[in-house]
Design an enzyme around this catalytic site. Structure first.
Site, PDB file in Angstrom:
ATOM      1  N   ARG A  26       0.854  -1.190   0.000  1.00 38.50           N
ATOM      2  CA  ARG A  26       0.000   0.000   0.000  1.00 38.50           C
ATOM      3  C   ARG A  26       0.884   1.231   0.000  1.00 38.50           C
ATOM      4  O   ARG A  26       2.097   1.153   0.182  1.00 38.50           O
ATOM      5  CB  ARG A  26      -1.008   0.023   1.151  1.00 38.50           C
ATOM      6  CG  ARG A  26      -0.682  -0.721   2.399  1.00 38.50           C
ATOM      7  CD  ARG A  26       0.427  -0.141   3.219  1.00 38.50           C
ATOM      8  NE  ARG A  26       0.232   1.271   3.514  1.00 38.50           N
ATOM      9  CZ  ARG A  26       1.200   2.119   3.748  1.00 38.50           C
ATOM     10  NH1 ARG A  26       2.469   1.715   3.731  1.00 38.50           N
ATOM     11  NH2 ARG A  26       0.957   3.373   4.005  1.00 38.50           N
ATOM     12  N   GLY A  27       0.263   2.384  -0.243  1.00 39.23           N
ATOM     13  CA  GLY A  27       1.004   3.619  -0.461  1.00 39.23           C
ATOM     14  C   GLY A  27       1.109   3.863  -1.957  1.00 39.23           C
ATOM     15  O   GLY A  27       1.511   2.971  -2.712  1.00 39.23           O
ATOM     16  N   ALA A  28       0.741   5.059  -2.400  1.00 37.19           N
ATOM     17  CA  ALA A  28       0.627   5.329  -3.840  1.00 37.19           C
ATOM     18  C   ALA A  28       1.890   4.988  -4.627  1.00 37.19           C
ATOM     19  O   ALA A  28       1.821   4.267  -5.631  1.00 37.19           O
ATOM     20  CB  ALA A  28       0.219   6.782  -4.066  1.00 37.19           C
ATOM     21  N   ARG A  62      -7.247  -0.539  -7.218  1.00 38.76           N
ATOM     22  CA  ARG A  62      -7.537   0.543  -6.268  1.00 38.76           C
ATOM     23  C   ARG A  62      -7.701   1.835  -7.073  1.00 38.76           C
ATOM     24  O   ARG A  62      -6.835   2.170  -7.884  1.00 38.76           O
ATOM     25  CB  ARG A  62      -6.436   0.701  -5.216  1.00 38.76           C
ATOM     26  CG  ARG A  62      -6.325  -0.511  -4.280  1.00 38.76           C
ATOM     27  CD  ARG A  62      -5.529  -0.199  -3.032  1.00 38.76           C
ATOM     28  NE  ARG A  62      -6.281   0.647  -2.113  1.00 38.76           N
ATOM     29  CZ  ARG A  62      -5.763   1.165  -1.000  1.00 38.76           C
ATOM     30  NH1 ARG A  62      -4.497   0.939  -0.700  1.00 38.76           N
ATOM     31  NH2 ARG A  62      -6.496   1.907  -0.209  1.00 38.76           N
ATOM     32  N   GLN A  85      -2.278   2.080  10.171  1.00 37.80           N
ATOM     33  CA  GLN A  85      -1.005   2.165   9.444  1.00 37.80           C
ATOM     34  C   GLN A  85       0.025   2.992  10.195  1.00 37.80           C
ATOM     35  O   GLN A  85       1.230   2.743  10.083  1.00 37.80           O
ATOM     36  CB  GLN A  85      -1.233   2.753   8.044  1.00 37.80           C
ATOM     37  CG  GLN A  85      -2.031   1.885   7.105  1.00 37.80           C
ATOM     38  CD  GLN A  85      -3.495   2.295   7.068  1.00 37.80           C
ATOM     39  OE1 GLN A  85      -4.070   2.709   8.076  1.00 37.80           O
ATOM     40  NE2 GLN A  85      -4.112   2.190   5.905  1.00 37.80           N
ATOM     41  N   ASP A 122      -1.995  10.531  -2.017  1.00 36.89           N
ATOM     42  CA  ASP A 122      -2.301   9.498  -3.004  1.00 36.89           C
ATOM     43  C   ASP A 122      -2.706  10.083  -4.358  1.00 36.89           C
ATOM     44  O   ASP A 122      -2.535   9.424  -5.380  1.00 36.89           O
ATOM     45  CB  ASP A 122      -3.404   8.590  -2.481  1.00 36.89           C
ATOM     46  CG  ASP A 122      -2.876   7.641  -1.419  1.00 36.89           C
ATOM     47  OD1 ASP A 122      -2.579   6.490  -1.757  1.00 36.89           O
ATOM     48  OD2 ASP A 122      -2.734   8.068  -0.256  1.00 36.89           O
ATOM     49  N   ASN A 141      -5.573  11.945   0.737  1.00 38.77           N
ATOM     50  CA  ASN A 141      -4.655  11.137   1.538  1.00 38.77           C
ATOM     51  C   ASN A 141      -5.509  10.315   2.493  1.00 38.77           C
ATOM     52  O   ASN A 141      -6.747  10.414   2.496  1.00 38.77           O
ATOM     53  CB  ASN A 141      -3.664  12.028   2.291  1.00 38.77           C
ATOM     54  CG  ASN A 141      -2.508  11.238   2.893  1.00 38.77           C
ATOM     55  OD1 ASN A 141      -1.877  10.426   2.212  1.00 38.77           O
ATOM     56  ND2 ASN A 141      -2.219  11.448   4.167  1.00 38.77           N
ATOM     57  N   LYS A 142      -4.876   9.482   3.283  1.00 36.39           N
ATOM     58  CA  LYS A 142      -5.596   8.579   4.178  1.00 36.39           C
ATOM     59  C   LYS A 142      -6.644   9.325   4.996  1.00 36.39           C
ATOM     60  O   LYS A 142      -6.424  10.449   5.444  1.00 36.39           O
ATOM     61  CB  LYS A 142      -4.604   7.874   5.103  1.00 36.39           C
ATOM     62  CG  LYS A 142      -5.218   6.813   6.005  1.00 36.39           C
ATOM     63  CD  LYS A 142      -5.982   5.758   5.221  1.00 36.39           C
ATOM     64  CE  LYS A 142      -5.112   5.043   4.211  1.00 36.39           C
ATOM     65  NZ  LYS A 142      -5.880   4.060   3.401  1.00 36.39           N
TER      66      LYS A 142
END
Length: 329
Positions: free
Chosen positions: A44-46, A78, A180, A221, A231-232
């Site tokens: 995960r993470g762009a 995603r 996270q 992201d 973002n998250k």
């Protein structure tokens, strides 16, 4: 620290759903299970998703799969992280130029991976300049080596500032519902011996009110042309609190995360995830099974709350729409 490796025509991913309790590496020789790994947040993470998708495209080429079909399936894994689409477009262009030759495609994916690490280090260099001495920094979610090809975006800035002796403390939001910040950011900070304190998401405002946060640095992201960014989930709340308390708020991202085709944040697609991510915690039920759940993975922070945008090309300040356009010539 890294979370992605390519060895002997095999993709290896560090299973981030198991951290920090276990360090488990999973191997892939078929692109289809990689799609599931992206969906379930093994990776995960762009930027990391983009690098992983590039390697998965190579797996498709090695097995003689239909590359258009593989690209479409990977792209659907995603919807928010724009690096996924950027990397796949780049791989498709290379495939057209080389006739789908796997070795050429592997070289391109490795280049994407190496370039990401270099961009993160450049981001760290530029971002460290905005960090004051004896800084107490707040970050949300994980934008470190685990979320990128290596080194990190927001944590890359923090790492570089720490190397310069500027960091007194990093406060990491736990980042509900998948933790996270607690599982991954705290893990990275402790591993690198960077002073770290874990806090619940609802503690950030009180720390700011007490004058214990000097600046906020988060990842991204997808960013729209005007500087609005996804973002998250929970990032928007942090930005509002920082603005209210006069705390500088920076977002760190590579240029590949900027989507000039979207005028503002209202056009950024927001992924909604499974309800049980909120109803349960590691398999333990924490809410009534029948309660309705709203679980967007991201929120959008308006550019008006952003002090500066840290990229591999430098730090960008308002007016963001005009200066982001200049960044791309």
């Amino acid at each position: 620290m890294d979370a992605i490796r390519w060895e002997g025509n095999t993709l290896f991913l560090l299973d981030q759903t198991k951290l920090p309790v276990e360090e488990v590496w999973l191997s892939y020789t078929d692109y289809r299970p990689v799609i599931d790994a992206i969906r379930t947040m093994v990776v995960r993470g762009a930027p990391a998703i983009g690098v992983t998708a590039a390697y998965a495209y190579c797996l498709a080429a090695l097995e003689g799969a239909d590359l258009k079909e593989a690209k479409a399936a990977l792209a659907a894994s995603r919807p928010t992280a724009v690096n996924l689409f950027w990397a796949l477009e780049r791989m498709e262009k290379q495939a057209a130029a080389c006739g789908g030759n796997p070795e050429t495609l592997i070289a391109e994916a490795i280049a994407i991976h190496q370039e990401d690490v270099a961009m993160c280090r450049a981001m760290g260099h530029h971002g460290a300049a905005v960090v004051p001495d004896h800084a107490r920094i707040l970050t949300h979610c994980n934008a470190g080596a685990l979320a990128t090809g290596g080194y990190g975006t927001a944590l890359g800035v923090i790492r570089a500032a720490h190397e310069q002796g500027k960091v007194d403390m990093v406060y990491a939001d736990e980042t509900r519902p998948l933790l996270q910040g607690a599982r991954l950011t705290a893990y990275e900070l402790v591993t690198d011996h960077i002073p770290a304190t874990l806090i619940a998401d609802n503690m950030a405002a009180s720390l700011m009110a007490k004058g214990q946060i000097d600046l906020v640095v988060v990842g991204c992201d997808r960013m729209a042309a005007n500087g609005d960014f996804a973002n998250k989930i929970g990032t928007y709340s942090v930005a509002v609190n920082a603005h209210h308390h006069g705390v500088p708020f920076y977002v760190a991202l590579p240029c590949s995360t900027i989507d000039l085709s979207i005028p503002d944040g209202s056009g950024i697609p927001i992924e909604e995830r499974e309800a049980d991510e909120v109803r349960t915690l590691y398999g333990v039920q924490t809410a009534p099974r029948t309660v309705e759940v709203y679980n967007p993975a991201f929120d959008v922070t308006p550019h008006s709350l952003v002090t500066g945008i840290i990229t591999e090309k430098g730090v960008i300040y308002p007016p963001f729409r005009e200066n982001l356009q200049k960044l791309f010539g």
